[in-house]
Design a protein around this motif. Sequence first.
Motif, short mmCIF file in Angstrom:
data_model
loop_
_atom_site.label_atom_id
_atom_site.label_comp_id
_atom_site.label_asym_id
_atom_site.label_seq_id
_atom_site.Cartn_x
_atom_site.Cartn_y
_atom_site.Cartn_z
N GLU A 1 0.83 -1.20 0.00
CA GLU A 1 0.00 0.00 0.00
C GLU A 1 0.87 1.27 0.00
O GLU A 1 0.58 2.24 -0.68
CB GLU A 1 -0.92 0.00 1.22
CG GLU A 1 -2.00 -1.07 1.18
CD GLU A 1 -2.89 -1.04 2.41
OE1 GLU A 1 -2.61 -0.20 3.29
OE2 GLU A 1 -3.83 -1.83 2.47
N LYS A 2 1.97 1.24 0.78
CA LYS A 2 2.89 2.38 0.81
C LYS A 2 3.56 2.56 -0.56
O LYS A 2 3.73 3.69 -1.03
CB LYS A 2 3.95 2.16 1.88
CG LYS A 2 3.43 2.29 3.30
CD LYS A 2 4.57 2.16 4.30
CE LYS A 2 4.06 2.36 5.73
NZ LYS A 2 5.17 2.24 6.72
N ALA A 3 3.90 1.43 -1.18
CA ALA A 3 4.54 1.50 -2.51
C ALA A 3 3.59 2.09 -3.53
O ALA A 3 3.98 2.92 -4.37
CB ALA A 3 5.00 0.11 -2.93
N LYS A 4 2.31 1.67 -3.47
CA LYS A 4 1.31 2.20 -4.39
C LYS A 4 1.09 3.69 -4.15
O LYS A 4 0.96 4.49 -5.10
CB LYS A 4 0.00 1.45 -4.24
CG LYS A 4 0.04 0.02 -4.75
CD LYS A 4 -1.31 -0.66 -4.58
CE LYS A 4 -1.29 -2.09 -5.08
NZ LYS A 4 -2.60 -2.77 -4.90
N ALA A 5 1.05 4.10 -2.88
CA ALA A 5 0.85 5.51 -2.56
C ALA A 5 2.02 6.35 -3.06
O ALA A 5 1.85 7.45 -3.59
CB ALA A 5 0.68 5.68 -1.05
N LEU A 6 3.23 5.81 -2.88
CA LEU A 6 4.42 6.52 -3.34
C LEU A 6 4.43 6.63 -4.86
O LEU A 6 4.77 7.69 -5.42
CB LEU A 6 5.68 5.79 -2.87
CG LEU A 6 7.03 6.42 -3.27
CD1 LEU A 6 7.15 7.84 -2.73
CD2 LEU A 6 8.18 5.55 -2.80
N ALA A 7 4.04 5.56 -5.55
CA ALA A 7 4.01 5.58 -7.01
C ALA A 7 2.98 6.58 -7.51
O ALA A 7 3.22 7.32 -8.49
CB ALA A 7 3.69 4.17 -7.53
N GLN B 1 1.95 9.25 -5.90
CA GLN B 1 2.47 10.58 -5.61
C GLN B 1 3.49 11.01 -6.66
O GLN B 1 3.47 12.16 -7.14
CB GLN B 1 3.12 10.60 -4.22
CG GLN B 1 3.67 11.96 -3.82
CD GLN B 1 4.34 11.94 -2.46
OE1 GLN B 1 4.31 10.93 -1.76
NE2 GLN B 1 4.95 13.04 -2.09
N GLN B 2 4.39 10.10 -7.02
CA GLN B 2 5.41 10.41 -8.02
C GLN B 2 4.76 10.67 -9.39
O GLN B 2 5.20 11.57 -10.12
CB GLN B 2 6.40 9.25 -8.13
CG GLN B 2 7.28 9.09 -6.90
CD GLN B 2 8.17 7.88 -6.99
OE1 GLN B 2 7.94 6.96 -7.79
NE2 GLN B 2 9.22 7.83 -6.16
N LYS B 3 3.72 9.92 -9.70
CA LYS B 3 3.02 10.12 -10.96
C LYS B 3 2.34 11.49 -10.99
O LYS B 3 2.38 12.19 -12.00
CB LYS B 3 1.98 9.01 -11.16
CG LYS B 3 1.30 9.04 -12.51
CD LYS B 3 0.37 7.85 -12.68
CE LYS B 3 -0.31 7.87 -14.05
NZ LYS B 3 -1.21 6.70 -14.22
#
Length: 253
Positions: free
Chosen positions: A4-10, A12-14
Motif C-alpha cells: 500500500e505504501k509503494a502504491k501511494a508513493l508511485a 504521488q510520483q506520478k
Amino acid sequence: MASEKAKALAAQQKAERRAEKLRKKNSDDPRDWGRVRQIVEAYKRTSEIDPQLKWWTVAAVAAPIVICLAVGFWLQPWWLWLITGVMLALVLVLWVLTWRVKKANFKRYEGQAGSAEVAFQLLNKRKWSYELGIAATRQMDVVHRLIGRAGIVLVGEGNPARTRALLATETKKHEQVAYGVAVTTILVGRDQGQVPLDALQKHIEKLPNALQPHQLTEVKQRLRALDAMRPKIPVPRGPMPTMKGVNRAMRGR
C-alpha cells in the motif's frame, strides 16, 4: 502494508510528474521548453520584426528538396534522394533561423541602453568576460567592460560627446589600476568612428592579443579594487531570449 505504501508513493510520483509536465507546458521560461517549442517561439518572435523570414524559410525548405529530387530522377532511386533533401532542408532551416534571429535581435535592441550585451553574448566565454554598466551618466550613457587576451576593452553606448568623455575618464582609471595593460575603447553607433551593433562581435574578436592567460587573472584581481569603489549601474538585462532558445535547440539540452 508495504504494498500500500509503494502504491501511494508511485501515485504521488506520478502526480508530481504530471504537475511538472503541466508547469513546463505553461511556462514562459525558455529553459522549460522542449526543442520544438524553442524553435517555434524563436520563429514567431523573429517574424514580428523580420517579415522576410517566412520567404527565407520557404526557400530553405524548397531548394534542397527540389534539387535532390531532380538529381534523384536522374540517378535513382529518387526516394532515397528525397530523404536526403528533407534532411538537408531541416539543417538549412535551422541555419537560416539562427541567422535571421541574430539580425532581428540586433535590429530590436539597437540604440537601447545595454544593447551591447547582444554582441557580448555571442563572444567565446572562454576567451572573454564582461561587466555591464561599470559607469554611466544621468542620461544613461553607459560604459561596459570586457577582459580578454586583447586586454581591457571599454565599450560605450549613448550620446557620442558624453560617452567619449566618459570613456576617456574610465580609460585613465583603468590604466592607473592595470599598470600598462592595453585599454581599448569602442563607441557603439553608426556614425563615423563608431562600430555598429551588428559588427561589434567581430570587431572585438579581431583585436590583437596583448596578454598571456596567466596575466588575465592578475588583471581581474586589480580591477576588483576599482569596482569596489563605485556602485553598480542598473543597466537593462536579457536582450537575447530567442537566440538562446535557438542555440539550445540546436545543441540539445
